[in-house]
Design a protein around this motif. Structure first.
Motif, PDB file in Angstrom:
ATOM      1  N   SER A  46       2.264  27.294  19.567  1.00  0.00           N
ATOM      2  CA  SER A  46       2.327  28.683  20.011  1.00  0.00           C
ATOM      3  C   SER A  46       1.905  29.610  18.876  1.00  0.00           C
ATOM      4  O   SER A  46       2.228  29.381  17.714  1.00  0.00           O
ATOM      5  N   SER A  47       1.164  30.667  19.252  1.00  0.00           N
ATOM      6  CA  SER A  47       0.777  31.640  18.232  1.00  0.00           C
ATOM      7  C   SER A  47       1.914  32.648  18.024  1.00  0.00           C
ATOM      8  O   SER A  47       1.901  33.441  17.112  1.00  0.00           O
TER       9      SER A  47
ATOM     10  N   LEU B  94      18.920  38.429  22.868  1.00  0.00           N
ATOM     11  CA  LEU B  94      17.892  37.453  22.472  1.00  0.00           C
ATOM     12  C   LEU B  94      16.582  37.732  23.206  1.00  0.00           C
ATOM     13  O   LEU B  94      15.508  37.680  22.613  1.00  0.00           O
ATOM     14  N   LEU B  95      16.694  38.055  24.490  1.00  0.00           N
ATOM     15  CA  LEU B  95      15.504  38.347  25.288  1.00  0.00           C
ATOM     16  C   LEU B  95      14.828  39.635  24.803  1.00  0.00           C
ATOM     17  O   LEU B  95      13.601  39.710  24.729  1.00  0.00           O
ATOM     18  N   ASP B  96      15.643  40.630  24.457  1.00  0.00           N
ATOM     19  CA  ASP B  96      15.092  41.889  23.932  1.00  0.00           C
ATOM     20  C   ASP B  96      14.349  41.656  22.615  1.00  0.00           C
ATOM     21  O   ASP B  96      13.266  42.201  22.394  1.00  0.00           O
ATOM     22  N   ALA B  97      14.954  40.830  21.748  1.00  0.00           N
ATOM     23  CA  ALA B  97      14.314  40.513  20.458  1.00  0.00           C
ATOM     24  C   ALA B  97      12.995  39.791  20.683  1.00  0.00           C
ATOM     25  O   ALA B  97      11.985  40.093  20.040  1.00  0.00           O
ATOM     26  N   ALA B  98      12.990  38.845  21.630  1.00  0.00           N
ATOM     27  CA  ALA B  98      11.778  38.073  21.922  1.00  0.00           C
ATOM     28  C   ALA B  98      10.662  38.972  22.416  1.00  0.00           C
ATOM     29  O   ALA B  98       9.503  38.837  22.007  1.00  0.00           O
ATOM     30  N   GLN B  99      11.024  39.940  23.263  1.00  0.00           N
ATOM     31  CA  GLN B  99      10.014  40.854  23.803  1.00  0.00           C
ATOM     32  C   GLN B  99       9.499  41.787  22.706  1.00  0.00           C
ATOM     33  O   GLN B  99       8.300  42.007  22.574  1.00  0.00           O
ATOM     34  N   LYS B 100      10.414  42.300  21.889  1.00  0.00           N
ATOM     35  CA  LYS B 100      10.031  43.275  20.855  1.00  0.00           C
ATOM     36  C   LYS B 100       9.130  42.646  19.796  1.00  0.00           C
ATOM     37  O   LYS B 100       8.212  43.283  19.292  1.00  0.00           O
ATOM     38  N   TYR B 101       9.395  41.389  19.448  1.00  0.00           N
ATOM     39  CA  TYR B 101       8.669  40.750  18.333  1.00  0.00           C
ATOM     40  C   TYR B 101       7.774  39.592  18.763  1.00  0.00           C
ATOM     41  O   TYR B 101       7.303  38.840  17.913  1.00  0.00           O
ATOM     42  N   ASP B 102       7.563  39.442  20.083  1.00  0.00           N
ATOM     43  CA  ASP B 102       6.709  38.371  20.606  1.00  0.00           C
ATOM     44  C   ASP B 102       7.132  37.008  20.053  1.00  0.00           C
ATOM     45  O   ASP B 102       6.341  36.286  19.440  1.00  0.00           O
ATOM     46  N   LEU B 103       8.396  36.685  20.261  1.00  0.00           N
ATOM     47  CA  LEU B 103       8.959  35.441  19.726  1.00  0.00           C
ATOM     48  C   LEU B 103       8.881  34.316  20.749  1.00  0.00           C
ATOM     49  O   LEU B 103       9.019  34.541  21.949  1.00  0.00           O
ATOM     50  N   ASP B 104       8.689  33.128  20.251  1.00  0.00           N
ATOM     51  CA  ASP B 104       8.757  31.917  21.063  1.00  0.00           C
ATOM     52  C   ASP B 104      10.180  31.390  20.957  1.00  0.00           C
ATOM     53  O   ASP B 104      10.549  30.758  19.968  1.00  0.00           O
ATOM     54  N   LEU B 105      10.989  31.663  21.971  1.00  0.00           N
ATOM     55  CA  LEU B 105      12.404  31.274  21.910  1.00  0.00           C
ATOM     56  C   LEU B 105      12.586  29.762  21.904  1.00  0.00           C
ATOM     57  O   LEU B 105      13.529  29.248  21.330  1.00  0.00           O
TER      58      LEU B 105
END
Length: 194
Positions: free
Chosen positions: A5-6, A120-131
């Motif tokens: 994942s990028s 966790l979902l908010d953080a993933a969306q804000k920083y484009d994270l691969d959970l």
């Protein structure tokens, strides 16, 4: 073949009982004590390419024990302490609510309070994270449940905060008694692990 994942991955950290010694409704700098090994764990994670993000339930705000401003003042100091050691905390997310003990508009049954996954979902969306490539470290079953609901790849329980039962340990992907032991488990190749 899996395509890497990028998107970035994160080490999510609960605060009370993981970063600092668990004290009821902690909100003052003078009462804040870092747990041994937290800076070394974060250093190893950072070197391995993980963003460092704090996710914390703060029902003391809901209960009226301290204000959001007092909490944010303490967190500004916490982030500065990490920065002093060359570590960047990307962000912190907190839940100021409580479904039954909250006062006023803080008394709400929300999705952000762990075991809910919203922080966790908010953080993933804000920083484009691969959970799925991320790690969550908590000291309670509710941390693990939040990680599971959000699709976190590795859910870790540590014995540095609340009492941990054998059932709690089994619910985790990994258990470590101390943060130093956890660093060795997660990042065996990092300097200082040998």
């Amino acid at each position: 073949m899996q395509i890497p994942s990028s998107r970035k991955k994160s080490l999510f950290l609960d605060r009370d009982g993981v970063i600092n010694v668990e004290k009821d409704y902690l909100h003052r700098i003078q009462d804040f004590e870092f747990i041994d090994g937290i800076f070394e764990l974060c250093q190893a994670a950072s070197e391995a390419g993980y963003a460092l993000i704090i996710v914390t339930n703060q029902s003391g705000i809901a209960r009226g024990y301290y204000t959001e401003r007092q909490f944010q003042h303490l967190m500004t100091w916490v982030l500065a302490e990490f920065a002093r050691r060359g570590l960047t905390i990307t962000d912190y997310f907190y839940c100021p609510h409580h479904p039954t003990k909250g006062t006023g508009h803080y008394r709400v049954d929300c999705d952000c309070r762990k075991p809910g996954p919203q922080m966790l979902l908010d953080a993933a969306q804000k920083y484009d994270l691969d959970l799925s490539q991320s790690i969550l470290v908590g000291d309670k079953r509710t941390d693990l449940q939040a990680g599971h609901a959000a699709g976190i790849g590795t859910k870790v329980l540590v014995g540095t905060g609340h009492a941990v039962s054998p059932e709690d340990q089994q619910a985790a992907d990994m258990y470590a008694e101390t943060l130093t032991a956890l660093k060795t488990l997660l990042f065996p190749e990092s300097p200082g692990s040998h």
